[in-house]
Design a protein around this motif. Structure first.
Motif, short mmCIF file in Angstrom:
data_model
loop_
_atom_site.label_atom_id
_atom_site.label_comp_id
_atom_site.label_asym_id
_atom_site.label_seq_id
_atom_site.Cartn_x
_atom_site.Cartn_y
_atom_site.Cartn_z
N ARG A 169 1.42 10.65 -12.34
CA ARG A 169 1.80 9.25 -12.50
C ARG A 169 1.32 8.45 -11.29
NH1 ARG A 169 7.01 9.86 -14.51
NH2 ARG A 169 7.87 9.81 -12.43
N LEU A 170 1.46 9.05 -10.10
CA LEU A 170 0.99 8.37 -8.88
C LEU A 170 -0.51 8.15 -8.96
CD1 LEU A 170 1.59 7.32 -6.03
CD2 LEU A 170 1.18 9.61 -5.17
N GLN A 171 -1.24 9.17 -9.40
CA GLN A 171 -2.70 9.04 -9.50
C GLN A 171 -3.08 7.97 -10.53
OE1 GLN A 171 -4.95 10.32 -7.55
NE2 GLN A 171 -3.38 11.37 -6.37
N TRP A 172 -2.34 7.96 -11.63
CA TRP A 172 -2.61 6.98 -12.69
C TRP A 172 -2.40 5.57 -12.14
CZ3 TRP A 172 -0.37 3.08 -15.59
CH2 TRP A 172 -0.98 2.78 -16.81
N TRP A 173 -1.29 5.36 -11.46
CA TRP A 173 -1.02 4.02 -10.91
C TRP A 173 -2.02 3.66 -9.83
CZ3 TRP A 173 1.06 0.46 -13.47
CH2 TRP A 173 2.17 0.68 -14.28
N LEU A 174 -2.36 4.65 -8.97
CA LEU A 174 -3.33 4.36 -7.91
C LEU A 174 -4.67 3.95 -8.51
CD1 LEU A 174 -2.73 7.10 -5.20
CD2 LEU A 174 -2.23 4.67 -5.04
N SER A 175 -5.06 4.61 -9.61
CA SER A 175 -6.33 4.26 -10.23
C SER A 175 -6.30 2.84 -10.76
CB SER A 175 -6.68 5.25 -11.35
OG SER A 175 -5.88 5.01 -12.48
N ALA A 204 -3.51 4.81 -0.23
CA ALA A 204 -4.26 5.94 -0.78
C ALA A 204 -5.20 5.49 -1.89
CB ALA A 204 -3.28 6.97 -1.33
N VAL A 205 -6.31 6.19 -2.00
CA VAL A 205 -7.22 5.94 -3.13
C VAL A 205 -7.01 7.06 -4.13
CG1 VAL A 205 -8.95 4.61 -1.90
CG2 VAL A 205 -9.08 7.09 -1.89
N PRO A 206 -7.19 6.79 -5.41
CA PRO A 206 -6.96 7.84 -6.41
C PRO A 206 -8.02 8.92 -6.31
CG PRO A 206 -7.90 5.89 -7.43
CD PRO A 206 -7.60 5.52 -6.02
N LYS A 207 -7.63 10.12 -6.74
CA LYS A 207 -8.61 11.21 -6.81
C LYS A 207 -9.65 10.84 -7.86
CE LYS A 207 -5.29 14.78 -5.71
NZ LYS A 207 -4.20 15.47 -6.39
N ALA A 208 -10.87 11.31 -7.65
CA ALA A 208 -11.97 10.93 -8.54
C ALA A 208 -11.65 11.24 -10.00
CB ALA A 208 -13.24 11.64 -8.11
N THR A 209 -10.90 12.34 -10.24
CA THR A 209 -10.61 12.73 -11.62
C THR A 209 -9.64 11.77 -12.30
OG1 THR A 209 -8.95 14.17 -10.66
CG2 THR A 209 -11.02 15.20 -11.35
N ALA A 210 -8.91 11.04 -11.50
CA ALA A 210 -7.87 10.17 -12.08
C ALA A 210 -8.44 8.83 -12.53
CB ALA A 210 -6.76 9.94 -11.06
N ILE A 211 -9.65 8.51 -12.08
CA ILE A 211 -10.18 7.18 -12.39
C ILE A 211 -10.69 7.14 -13.82
CG2 ILE A 211 -11.87 5.43 -11.76
CD1 ILE A 211 -11.76 6.62 -8.91
#
Lengths: 149, 263
Positions: B145-151, A139-146
């Motif tokens: 947390r998942l989004q943070w790690w994925l980023s 999965a790629v992160p949602k744009a807001t999370a970057i």
């Protein structure tokens, strides 16, 4: 396609001496359980490396069940003690990385517990069905999370 | 520093001593021997942080019959102890002199022991309890947390820097190069790359933070391994790098031991 209910893919690692025989007993006793589980027979639940479990999730398994002999009953004396610690660690790691630890399940099933095997698979499948498809490892992160820190 | 190390070299207690030397105003790791002992400088406190244990391991593998001395920080001492336990270094072939870390470095590292057991240089500063970075992540919801790690994980360029700099990564065969587990045609590598490495850090990671320092993508690897260490302490009741406790990750018997060798 949309109103079709989600059928989870579940991978089960069953130990040769207890749980696999338990699953066999469930079969010969004609107990019903969901066909979502794919079973891999291993010699001992202690041989299931965290790699195998991570690889299952990487290849889009929605849940992983590891089943072995009851504590004290291990054919190799202490294999399931290793499994117990390893699974506890892996659950913690998945949780910290943001993945649902509920997708990982450890159960002790003896060769005489065909009913327990069927119940476990039934409950676990329902649990995963409620959770929905597992997040992909790609999965790629949602744009807001970057956010570069 | 010059007197103690000079004495060790002169008395032939060690064949070489791994310490720092200032070159153009910067600290660099340097191997002192009897021939260049005059280049030794007085000890100065520094935040410079090098993979000294890894350099020592490479030296020891190349020259198995020599004895080396090394100037260690708290984390480097833990790394060397862990290497002793795994049979990669010989206890009698390593002489350690300890230096305490400055308070700033200890705070930055959130180090639980910013000084070695025997301090020869500097003044020990109090350790830092817990980790704010881990606690901040714990407070997040699972989805965040998942989004943070994925980023973070999606920035990975698969340079293997974290593995190559790691003082306790000594295996000759590496799971990170397993074609099925970490497909080589994928960039960025998927999450399994980092989780597999995290699994391998169990009972080994001595929390030196070099992986994070060396990471060109600035992935917060240390935070991940700090949690790994917390879990290892909780589940296995073991703190890597401590003396007097056998590692529960090493199976008794010689066949199961990882053989030493160049990578």
């Amino acid at each position: 396609m949309k109103d079709k209910i989600f059928e989870p893919r579940i991978l089960g690692f069953l130990c040769n001496w207890c749980s696999y025989a338990g699953a066999d007993l469930a079969g010969v006793s004609r107990l019903q359980y969901p066909p979502n589980i794919r079973i891999i027979r291993v010699m001992c639940s202690g041989t299931v490396s965290p790699h195998h479990i991570l690889h299952a999730f990487q290849r889009r398994a929605d849940g992983v069940l590891v089943a072995g002999c009851h504590i004290g009953d291990c054919h190799y004396l202490k294999g399931n003690y290793l499994t117990m610690k390893r699974m506890k660690f892996l659950e913690g790691l998945l949780r910290f990385a943001g993945y649902e630890p509920q997708r990982l399940h450890l159960e002790w099933i003896s060769a005489a517990e065909g009913g327990k095997f069927a119940d476990t698979v039934r409950e676990f499948t329902e649990r995963i069905r409620e959770l929905g498809p597992a997040p992909s490892f790609e999965a790629v992160p949602k744009a807001t999370a970057i956010k570069v820190t | 520093m010059n007197t103690k190390i000079g004495k060790l070299l002169e008395e032939a207690r060690v064949d070489g001593f791994l310490a720092y030397r200032t070159i153009h105003g910067f600290f660099f790791p340097y191997l002192f021997s009897r021939e260049n002992a005059r280049k030794l400088e007085p000890w100065k406190q520094t935040k410079a942080h090098y993979p000294m244990a890894k350099l020592l391991l490479a030296l020891a593998r190349g020259n198995p019959n020599r004895t080396y001395g090394i100037l260690v920080r708290g984390c480097e001492e833990r790394a060397i102890r862990e290497l002793f336990k795994w049979g990669q270094l010989e206890r009698e072939r390593v002489v350690m002199l300890g230096q305490a870390c400055p308070a700033e470095l200890a705070r930055h590292c959130e180090c639980w022991q910013p000084y070695p057991s025997q301090v020869d240089y500097g003044k020990p500063v109090p350790p830092v309890k817990g980790s704010k970075r881990v606690q901040d992540l714990e407070k997040m919801t699972a989805e965040n947390r998942l989004q943070w790690w994925l980023s973070h994980f999606n920035r990975c360029i698969r340079c293997f820097g974290c593995r190559d700099v790691c003082p306790v990564c000594f295996c000759t065969d590496c799971s990170m190069e397993h074609e099925k587990l970490i497909p080589s045609n994928k960039l960025p590598p998927d999450t399994s790359f980092h989780l597999v490495r995290a699994v391998h850090m169990t009972g080994r990671c001595i929390d030196c933070g070099l992986c994070e320092e060396v990471c060109p993508a600035r992935i917060h690897l240390r935070t991940l391994y700090k949690e790994v260490n917390r879990l290892v302490e909780e589940v296995f009741d073991y703190k890597p790098g401590t003396d007097g406790q056998n590692s529960p990750f090493i199976f008794p018997g010689e066949e199961a031991m990882l053989p030493p060798g160049p990578r």
